[in-house]
Enzyme design. Sequence first.
Site, short mmCIF file in Angstrom:
data_model
loop_
_atom_site.label_atom_id
_atom_site.label_comp_id
_atom_site.label_asym_id
_atom_site.label_seq_id
_atom_site.Cartn_x
_atom_site.Cartn_y
_atom_site.Cartn_z
N ASN A 1 -1.24 2.01 5.77
CA ASN A 1 -0.39 0.97 5.19
C ASN A 1 0.08 0.10 6.36
OD1 ASN A 1 3.08 1.03 4.15
ND2 ASN A 1 1.61 -0.58 3.88
N GLY A 2 -0.25 -1.19 6.31
CA GLY A 2 0.18 -2.07 7.40
C GLY A 2 -0.97 -3.01 7.78
N HIS B 1 17.35 -36.11 -10.37
CA HIS B 1 16.70 -36.63 -9.16
C HIS B 1 15.21 -36.32 -9.14
CE1 HIS B 1 20.57 -37.81 -7.57
NE2 HIS B 1 21.03 -36.62 -7.92
N ARG C 1 3.64 -0.15 -5.01
CA ARG C 1 3.44 -0.74 -3.68
C ARG C 1 2.11 -1.49 -3.57
NH1 ARG C 1 6.82 1.48 0.13
NH2 ARG C 1 5.37 0.83 1.75
N CYS D 1 0.86 -1.18 0.00
CA CYS D 1 0.00 0.00 0.00
C CYS D 1 0.89 1.23 0.00
CB CYS D 1 -0.93 0.11 1.19
SG CYS D 1 -2.10 -1.23 1.35
N LYS E 1 11.84 -14.52 -12.22
CA LYS E 1 11.50 -13.40 -13.10
C LYS E 1 10.40 -13.81 -14.07
CE LYS E 1 12.82 -10.93 -11.54
NZ LYS E 1 13.49 -10.47 -10.39
N GLU F 1 16.79 -17.22 -10.03
CA GLU F 1 16.36 -15.85 -10.29
C GLU F 1 15.70 -15.74 -11.68
OE1 GLU F 1 15.72 -13.34 -8.71
OE2 GLU F 1 15.83 -11.67 -10.10
N GLU G 1 6.90 -14.43 -12.27
CA GLU G 1 6.19 -13.31 -11.67
C GLU G 1 5.63 -12.33 -12.70
OE1 GLU G 1 8.54 -10.90 -9.03
OE2 GLU G 1 10.28 -11.03 -10.33
N LYS H 1 5.76 -4.10 -4.79
CA LYS H 1 7.21 -4.04 -4.74
C LYS H 1 7.75 -4.09 -3.31
CE LYS H 1 11.14 -2.52 -7.00
NZ LYS H 1 11.47 -3.86 -7.50
N TRP I 1 -2.90 -2.62 -1.63
CA TRP I 1 -2.62 -4.04 -1.86
C TRP I 1 -3.36 -4.76 -0.75
CZ3 TRP I 1 -0.47 -8.26 0.62
CH2 TRP I 1 -0.08 -9.33 -0.20
C1 F6R Z 1 11.15 -10.22 -7.36
C2 F6R Z 1 11.09 -9.26 -6.29
C3 F6R Z 1 10.83 -9.75 -4.92
C4 F6R Z 1 11.73 -9.00 -3.93
C5 F6R Z 1 11.37 -9.38 -2.49
C6 F6R Z 1 12.29 -8.72 -1.48
O1 F6R Z 1 11.40 -9.62 -8.59
O2 F6R Z 1 11.23 -8.09 -6.52
O3 F6R Z 1 11.01 -11.12 -4.83
O4 F6R Z 1 13.06 -9.30 -4.21
O5 F6R Z 1 10.04 -9.03 -2.23
O6 F6R Z 1 12.21 -7.35 -1.58
P1 F6R Z 1 13.35 -6.42 -0.97
O7 F6R Z 1 14.59 -6.67 -1.74
O8 F6R Z 1 12.83 -5.03 -1.15
O9 F6R Z 1 13.50 -6.80 0.46
#
Ligand code: F6R
Length: 612
Positions: free
Chosen positions: A99-100, A508, A27, A2, A489, A485, A492, A607, A73
């Site tokens: 937010n929270g 395995h 957010r 949020c 990517k 990773e 998501e 994010k 969110w």
């Molecule tokens: C994936 C992504 C998330 C963040 C995770 C941690 O692309 O962005 O998996 O890496 O939510 O976020 P931070 O790095 O802000 O603690």
Amino acid sequence: MCGIVAYIGKKEAYPILIKGLKRLEYRGYDSAGICLLNSGLNVYKCKGKVADLEAFASSKDISGTVGIGHTRWATHGEPNDVNAHPHYSGNEKLALIHNGIIENYDPLKKELVKRGHIFKSDTDTEVLVHLIEDVQANENLSLAEAVRIALTQVVGAYAIAVMDKSDPNVIIGAKKGSPMVVGIGKNEFFLASDATPIIEYTNEVVYLEDEQIVELRVGQDPIVRSIENEVMTPYIHELEMKLEALEKGGYEHFMLKEIFEQPRSISDSMRGRYHVQSGTVTLGGISDYEQKMANAKRIIIVACGTSWHAGLVGEYLIEDLARIPVEVEYASEFRYRNPIINEDDVVIAISQSGETADTLAALELAKSKGATIIGVCNVVGSSISRITDAGSYTHAGPEIGVASTKAFTSQVTVLLLMALRLAHKKGSIAESRFQRILASLEKIPAQVEEVLQSAELVKYIAGQYKDSRNFLYLGRGYNFPVALEGALKLKEISYIHAEGYPAAEMKHGPIALIDAEMPVVVIAPSKGSYEKVLSNIQEVKARKGKIIAVVTKGDTSAAELADHVIEIPETEEELVPILASVPLQLLSYYIAVMRGCNVDQPRNLAKSVTVE
Ligand code: F6R
């Protein structure tokens, strides 16, 4: 999650709030709303993005110089118009954004219902605004005082902004566990979840601390009080952020811009921190603690998501170069599993946002047990960077695309520098190897630039596989985290199921999945376990899987076996993750775009994950 923004001053609040919400949309983006003070306290809110809110508000009275705005969110209650913020109090004299999570909202709500309160939404937030109303009415208090007393009854996390129809010249903000920045302009104030909505109006900000309440009135200095009612002196920081960094700069998406920014962001991560001629690495932010780190019996890295993948690369680097045992933990698991933490442990938190609730809580736990806590954060002044004993910023610049790209390569760069620094201090690395790595590091930004030139090729490959339902990513050693990773990517942003595996583990279990429909991305640079990865490629080929291989420039063996080859320049093994992750970012990006997905705002994600 949020995003919250608030304005009080002499300007029209609406455009400031809408622009701010667009900046904060990373957010959360399932619903949005604003409250403006004009003929009364007017809340406009709806399900959808900020653009939907703009359309909704276009026929309304949007005048007013005081206002609050929210992009959501969902945590409590599905994303719909009613659950969107702001929420009114029962008498509609107060409006609040949050937010929270209010963890004890249920008993509070039951008590308020007994006292005659009627709730319209399913949110915990509405409970909080009713509680403030209740305290204010029963004790005849100012808004600031009512907020303070109400918050003493709250368990959970919050960053809130509240307006009061009976006191139109004030906005009250408060925070605990969720971020809040106060912007101080000339005769105007801003509140926001981060500095991005504020930067074009003022570069003077105060980062509110947990359990602080700020009272903002035009014509007066901000008053900051603790929840115990002690008046505090706010410390004013100067923002260094640049406005251009918050805009797309001609790219179709922030994610693409951020992928292409990597030559610069990686340079910024290492600028002034290594000197090839004198053969040294310096990390000013941790210099007081590097002896402690070098002497640590073990280092624990805590992080989530992409940052956790960077942590895995960090583990390989620190163990390999500095010979210190490292454990990498998901912050969310670590904090709840009663881990053994000693005073001589060093805990490194990696976080782009510096606000991830689980990472923050894991650090707090480690700190309470006496461990030294170190941060590797991107956002300057973020909560994690403020609670850590020391740290090294990644300096990647604002990352707005929800899928992390440039933050990852900068995190790996900083972890490499940290490993080199500790290795030098401990004498665990041969000087020739140290120098070789430094010399290769210097070339990395230009080499990333070179990798980016394969964007058209990667786009072509994306076109071949955009309709696949599954993907497998394989890598060994330093490139196993790169495989993880790459898979993250893809899933998501394109919603294609993908798994990352250590290449040798495939036999395995996951090998059962391989058939002619399965694209397998293999990171197969000529360093490390190259021969063994070639055998793994053979195993996939024998089962008719389609191979997309990331290989070192000039490679012929892997190239002969693969259906598609993406070349990266030759570098030291320790640096391959930086170069190899770039084509995988591009592959996910182009596949997602071709599938019509919203790359910068993938569904269900946000994010900054400020809820656990
Ligand atoms: C994936 C992504 C998330 C963040 C995770 C941690 O692309 O962005 O998996 O890496 O939510 O976020 P931070 O790095 O802000 O603690």
